[in-house]
Design a protein around this motif. Sequence first.
Motif, PDB file in Angstrom:
ATOM      1  N   ASP A  38     -84.298  84.611  77.339  1.00 51.60           N
ATOM      2  CA  ASP A  38     -82.852  84.366  77.246  1.00 51.60           C
ATOM      3  C   ASP A  38     -82.318  83.591  78.447  1.00 51.60           C
ATOM      4  OD1 ASP A  38     -82.780  85.694  74.832  1.00 51.60           O
ATOM      5  OD2 ASP A  38     -82.074  87.590  75.686  1.00 51.60           O
ATOM      6  N   GLN A  39     -82.989  83.701  79.598  1.00 48.87           N
ATOM      7  CA  GLN A  39     -82.546  83.038  80.827  1.00 48.87           C
ATOM      8  C   GLN A  39     -83.315  81.737  81.097  1.00 48.87           C
ATOM      9  OE1 GLN A  39     -79.852  84.352  82.385  1.00 48.87           O
ATOM     10  NE2 GLN A  39     -79.928  85.795  80.675  1.00 48.87           N
ATOM     11  N   ILE A  40     -83.866  81.112  80.062  1.00 45.17           N
ATOM     12  CA  ILE A  40     -84.648  79.880  80.207  1.00 45.17           C
ATOM     13  C   ILE A  40     -83.872  78.831  81.003  1.00 45.17           C
ATOM     14  CG2 ILE A  40     -83.858  79.116  77.918  1.00 45.17           C
ATOM     15  CD1 ILE A  40     -87.123  78.018  79.557  1.00 45.17           C
ATOM     16  N   VAL A  41     -84.582  78.140  81.878  1.00 46.37           N
ATOM     17  CA  VAL A  41     -84.045  76.963  82.566  1.00 46.37           C
ATOM     18  C   VAL A  41     -84.917  75.793  82.149  1.00 46.37           C
ATOM     19  CG1 VAL A  41     -83.622  75.832  84.777  1.00 46.37           C
ATOM     20  CG2 VAL A  41     -83.194  78.296  84.522  1.00 46.37           C
ATOM     21  N   PHE A  42     -84.310  74.824  81.474  1.00 46.02           N
ATOM     22  CA  PHE A  42     -85.001  73.618  81.031  1.00 46.02           C
ATOM     23  C   PHE A  42     -84.509  72.456  81.866  1.00 46.02           C
ATOM     24  CE2 PHE A  42     -84.806  69.623  78.782  1.00 46.02           C
ATOM     25  CZ  PHE A  42     -86.102  69.466  78.332  1.00 46.02           C
ATOM     26  N   GLN A  43     -85.451  71.600  82.287  1.00 43.87           N
ATOM     27  CA  GLN A  43     -85.047  70.416  83.045  1.00 43.87           C
ATOM     28  C   GLN A  43     -85.963  69.261  82.700  1.00 43.87           C
ATOM     29  OE1 GLN A  43     -84.532  71.137  87.206  1.00 43.87           O
ATOM     30  NE2 GLN A  43     -84.117  69.006  87.675  1.00 43.87           N
ATOM     31  N   ASP A  44     -85.366  68.076  82.584  1.00 45.00           N
ATOM     32  CA  ASP A  44     -86.126  66.841  82.453  1.00 45.00           C
ATOM     33  C   ASP A  44     -85.420  65.775  83.276  1.00 45.00           C
ATOM     34  OD1 ASP A  44     -83.971  65.958  80.879  1.00 45.00           O
ATOM     35  OD2 ASP A  44     -85.089  65.997  78.999  1.00 45.00           O
ATOM     36  N   CYS A  45     -85.773  64.508  83.098  1.00 45.56           N
ATOM     37  CA  CYS A  45     -85.193  63.445  83.929  1.00 45.56           C
ATOM     38  C   CYS A  45     -83.734  63.157  83.580  1.00 45.56           C
ATOM     39  CB  CYS A  45     -86.039  62.175  83.833  1.00 45.56           C
ATOM     40  SG  CYS A  45     -86.149  61.493  82.173  1.00 45.56           S
ATOM     41  N   ILE A  46     -83.230  63.740  82.501  1.00 50.61           N
ATOM     42  CA  ILE A  46     -81.862  63.478  82.059  1.00 50.61           C
ATOM     43  C   ILE A  46     -80.924  64.646  82.324  1.00 50.61           C
ATOM     44  CG2 ILE A  46     -80.446  62.968  80.020  1.00 50.61           C
ATOM     45  CD1 ILE A  46     -82.932  61.629  78.809  1.00 50.61           C
ATOM     46  N   GLN A  47     -81.414  65.874  82.193  1.00 50.47           N
ATOM     47  CA  GLN A  47     -80.514  67.025  82.173  1.00 50.47           C
ATOM     48  C   GLN A  47     -81.176  68.297  82.688  1.00 50.47           C
ATOM     49  OE1 GLN A  47     -79.756  67.369  77.952  1.00 50.47           O
ATOM     50  NE2 GLN A  47     -81.907  67.002  77.563  1.00 50.47           N
ATOM     51  N   ARG A  48     -80.323  69.255  82.989  1.00 53.21           N
ATOM     52  CA  ARG A  48     -80.751  70.615  83.334  1.00 53.21           C
ATOM     53  C   ARG A  48     -79.938  71.551  82.442  1.00 53.21           C
ATOM     54  NH1 ARG A  48     -82.682  73.935  87.762  1.00 53.21           N
ATOM     55  NH2 ARG A  48     -81.536  75.908  87.762  1.00 53.21           N
ATOM     56  N   ILE A  49     -80.627  72.409  81.704  1.00 57.40           N
ATOM     57  CA  ILE A  49     -79.995  73.319  80.749  1.00 57.40           C
ATOM     58  C   ILE A  49     -80.346  74.748  81.154  1.00 57.40           C
ATOM     59  CG2 ILE A  49     -79.900  74.028  78.312  1.00 57.40           C
ATOM     60  CD1 ILE A  49     -78.945  71.179  78.624  1.00 57.40           C
ATOM     61  N   GLU A  50     -79.366  75.631  81.181  1.00 60.46           N
ATOM     62  CA  GLU A  50     -79.602  77.038  81.515  1.00 60.46           C
ATOM     63  C   GLU A  50     -79.183  77.915  80.352  1.00 60.46           C
ATOM     64  OE1 GLU A  50     -78.038  78.201  85.309  1.00 60.46           O
ATOM     65  OE2 GLU A  50     -78.703  76.340  86.258  1.00 60.46           O
ATOM     66  N   GLY A  51     -80.057  78.849  79.978  1.00 60.40           N
ATOM     67  CA  GLY A  51     -79.764  79.796  78.911  1.00 60.40           C
ATOM     68  C   GLY A  51     -80.333  79.362  77.573  1.00 60.40           C
ATOM     69  N   LYS A  52     -80.775  80.344  76.815  1.00 57.14           N
ATOM     70  CA  LYS A  52     -81.433  80.069  75.537  1.00 57.14           C
ATOM     71  C   LYS A  52     -80.489  79.423  74.515  1.00 57.14           C
ATOM     72  CE  LYS A  52     -84.499  82.340  72.231  1.00 57.14           C
ATOM     73  NZ  LYS A  52     -85.196  83.618  71.953  1.00 57.14           N
ATOM     74  N   GLU A  53     -79.247  79.876  74.456  1.00 57.56           N
ATOM     75  CA  GLU A  53     -78.297  79.277  73.500  1.00 57.56           C
ATOM     76  C   GLU A  53     -78.077  77.806  73.799  1.00 57.56           C
ATOM     77  OE1 GLU A  53     -74.684  81.361  72.637  1.00 57.56           O
ATOM     78  OE2 GLU A  53     -75.691  83.309  72.686  1.00 57.56           O
ATOM     79  N   ASN A  54     -77.920  77.459  75.077  1.00 57.07           N
ATOM     80  CA  ASN A  54     -77.734  76.059  75.460  1.00 57.07           C
ATOM     81  C   ASN A  54     -78.987  75.240  75.172  1.00 57.07           C
ATOM     82  OD1 ASN A  54     -75.120  76.536  76.352  1.00 57.07           O
ATOM     83  ND2 ASN A  54     -75.803  77.042  78.412  1.00 57.07           N
ATOM     84  N   PHE A  55     -80.160  75.835  75.395  1.00 54.40           N
ATOM     85  CA  PHE A  55     -81.421  75.162  75.107  1.00 54.40           C
ATOM     86  C   PHE A  55     -81.553  74.873  73.610  1.00 54.40           C
ATOM     87  CE2 PHE A  55     -85.960  75.478  73.946  1.00 54.40           C
ATOM     88  CZ  PHE A  55     -86.447  74.378  74.640  1.00 54.40           C
ATOM     89  N   MET A  56     -81.229  75.860  72.783  1.00 52.20           N
ATOM     90  CA  MET A  56     -81.312  75.667  71.334  1.00 52.20           C
ATOM     91  C   MET A  56     -80.310  74.604  70.874  1.00 52.20           C
ATOM     92  SD  MET A  56     -82.251  79.571  69.985  1.00 52.20           S
ATOM     93  CE  MET A  56     -80.592  79.947  69.623  1.00 52.20           C
ATOM     94  N   ALA A  57     -79.137  74.559  71.471  1.00 50.36           N
ATOM     95  CA  ALA A  57     -78.140  73.539  71.128  1.00 50.36           C
ATOM     96  C   ALA A  57     -78.652  72.142  71.501  1.00 50.36           C
ATOM     97  CB  ALA A  57     -76.813  73.834  71.831  1.00 50.36           C
ATOM     98  N   MET A  58     -79.342  72.031  72.643  1.00 47.51           N
ATOM     99  CA  MET A  58     -79.920  70.747  73.034  1.00 47.51           C
ATOM    100  C   MET A  58     -80.955  70.298  72.003  1.00 47.51           C
ATOM    101  SD  MET A  58     -82.523  69.773  76.109  1.00 47.51           S
ATOM    102  CE  MET A  58     -83.727  70.787  75.265  1.00 47.51           C
ATOM    103  N   CYS A  59     -81.801  71.212  71.554  1.00 49.02           N
ATOM    104  CA  CYS A  59     -82.815  70.890  70.541  1.00 49.02           C
ATOM    105  C   CYS A  59     -82.149  70.419  69.249  1.00 49.02           C
ATOM    106  CB  CYS A  59     -83.716  72.093  70.273  1.00 49.02           C
ATOM    107  SG  CYS A  59     -84.770  72.534  71.675  1.00 49.02           S
ATOM    108  N   ASP A  60     -81.042  71.059  68.866  1.00 48.92           N
ATOM    109  CA  ASP A  60     -80.309  70.643  67.664  1.00 48.92           C
ATOM    110  C   ASP A  60     -79.743  69.230  67.816  1.00 48.92           C
ATOM    111  OD1 ASP A  60     -80.819  72.989  66.301  1.00 48.92           O
ATOM    112  OD2 ASP A  60     -78.881  73.907  66.802  1.00 48.92           O
ATOM    113  N   ARG A  61     -79.233  68.907  69.010  1.00 48.95           N
ATOM    114  CA  ARG A  61     -78.700  67.557  69.239  1.00 48.95           C
ATOM    115  C   ARG A  61     -79.800  66.513  69.086  1.00 48.95           C
ATOM    116  NH1 ARG A  61     -76.024  70.358  73.317  1.00 48.95           N
ATOM    117  NH2 ARG A  61     -77.431  69.584  74.925  1.00 48.95           N
TER     118      ARG A  61
END
Length: 148
Positions: A38-61
């Motif tokens: 639930d506390q996932i932190v995702f990062q790449d060369c474009i963005q930093r995403i915190e939290g599973k809900e935000n991560f799932m929303a990024m995948c949907d985009r």
Amino acid sequence: MDNGNFKLDADTVKVMWVKTYNTDGKPDWSHIFPYYHDQIVFQDCIQRIEGKENFMAMCDRLTNRCKSLRMDLTNVVQHSNVITMEWKMTMSFRKSPDTPIFGATRLTLHEDGRIIEQRDYYDIWGDIFNGIPKFGKAYRKFMHKYFG
């Protein structure tokens, strides 16, 4: 929630991540979301995403932007709580041809076995520019001249 069913290892990554992307349509991450903390932190060369809900929303985009998306994995290895994989992701957007992007991902596992951190490494502009006649060579020449 019992997380015992979602402990990740290199073999599971090889099987599950390939199922995410297909050549018949849009990607579907739903089967791998349980492997994310639930506390996932995702990062790449474009963005930093915190939290599973935000991560799932990024995948949907990403799914909504792509006409198709495919990923081929190579060299999936695990050392302790870190899984690293190299990949080739081929994307196709609305009116553009298939564009391959090469990269690597580092997954750091929480003590419960789920992904607590994901860091993707890739050169998005270099790989995209390679597909543009003449521009790709100019970009590589510029990068070599100014960055070695």
